[in-house]
Design an enzyme around this catalytic site. Structure first.
Site: not given
Ligand code: ADP
Length: 326
Positions: A12, A73, A104, A127, A129, A131, A173
């Site tokens: 995000g 993403r 994270d 972010t 949020d 969080d 969230r």
């Molecule tokens: P945020 O970073 O805000 O927590 P996401 O959880 O959607 O957002 O993660 C962002 C991007 O990070 C995902 O679209 C993916 O490309 C990558 N990602 C997340 N978890 C993994 C993982 N376990 N292994 C590889 N890439 C990951």
């Protein structure tokens, strides 16, 4: 020969990312590094949307929300074969260091990438949020709070003129941080967040008494994890008080970065680059009790975020039905 470093926004977007890009370019040059942008998150790593970054690219962007280089993403990045392509692309540009603005999930993905490829990274929690476990502050939060404050102040104008209960839904969230801080700083009557379970029926007696004594509008702030429509119906059915729901939505993600977010972007990026140059190869820069420090991915991503207990105590005193002033 100068070493090459890239920056990528993942997940995000948050206001403060553009000031971070500006500082990234300027501080990279100051440190003798060649800065690169990766467009569209990890998708851009895979699709080789990697270009040298110039002073001109970041001219004038400090005032703008969002991120000039895009964020995304990427499902593909979760697959090892695509991560191999991403690493080959970075190596083809001679890049061995990455700054990642994200959450994270993004850091977890980067951690994997580091262990597979040796490409170093430093994560900057970003972010609205707030969080992410392990840091008191995430880039973008202050700007989002300012946007919410302006929205609530304006809704109050109409609520007070028209004798209504306004139920205002904020983002976050599963985290009630935005809702709680906004409720406290906007003088809301009601604040509903997942971390503080409340049975709103317990407000009936107190609110009735307040209405009898002349209260002619209510402001209720509800975190998006909860059902704002139900709360609005409760005002209508239980109290006979006309009510409207206002879902603030994505306006919370935009807006010119606040002074605080510009300053935090400046500091986060500066210390992240310093850390990479000192050989800190896979960490997240966190901000706790007014100090920056570096944490492992596990410290940040293994446990869910919890709201500051001190804040929760204050919230109980202010917003539990038992503290409602008749
Ligand atoms: P945020 O970073 O805000 O927590 P996401 O959880 O959607 O957002 O993660 C962002 C991007 O990070 C995902 O679209 C993916 O490309 C990558 N990602 C997340 N978890 C993994 C993982 N376990 N292994 C590889 N890439 C990951």
């Amino acid at each position: 020969m100068n070493s090459n470093i890239a920056i990528v926004c993942s997940g995000g977007d948050a206001s403060g990312m553009n000031p971070a890009l500006k500082r990234f370019v300027e501080y990279s040059y100051a440190k003798g590094l060649n800065p690169y942008f990766v467009r569209n998150g990890y998708e851009g790593l895979i699709d080789n949307l990697i270009t040298p970054a110039t002073y001109q690219d970041v001219s004038g962007i400090i005032t703008r929300g969002g991120t000039k280089i895009g964020s995304a993403r990427s499902l593909r990045f979760k697959e090892a074969s695509y991560r191999t392509i991403a690493a080959d692309n970075l190596r083809s540009h001679g890049i061995d260091k990455l700054i990642v603005l994200g959450g994270d999930g993004s850091f977890r993905g980067m951690e994997r990438f580091y262990h597979e490829t040796g490409i170093a990274f430093c994560g900057i929690p970003s972010t609205i949020d707030n969080d992410i476990n392990g840091t008191d502050y995430c880039l973008g939060v202050d700007t989002a709070l300012g946007v919410i404050r302006n929205a609530i102040d304006q809704i109050r104008d109409t609520a007070s003129s028209f004798r209504r209960a306004f139920v205002i839904e904020t983002m976050g969230r599963n985290c009630g941080y935005l809702a709680l801080i906004s409720a406290i700083t906007s003088g809301a009557e009601m604040c509903l967040i997942p971390e503080l379970p409340i049975d709103i029926h317990e407000f009936s007696g107190c609110y009735r008494s307040q209405i009898q004594k002349g209260r002619d509008y209510f402001i209720a702030i509800v975190s998006e994890a909860l059902n704002s429509r139900e709360v609005s119906e409760w005002f209508e059915n239980e109290l006979g008080f006309e009510s409207r729901v206002s879902v603030l939505g994505h306006i919370q993600r935009g807006g010119s970065p606040s002074v605080y977010d510009r300053l935090m972007a400046y500091k986060f990026v500066t210390y992240a680059i310093d850390a990479l140059l000192e050989g800190n190869s896979h960490s997240v820069i966190c901000y706790n009790k007014s100090h920056f420090n570096f944490k492992t991915i596990d410290e940040v991503a293994l446990h869910p975020h919890q709201l500051d207990p001190e804040l929760l105590t204050l919230a109980r005193e202010q917003f539990l039905p038992s503290h409602c002033q008749m």
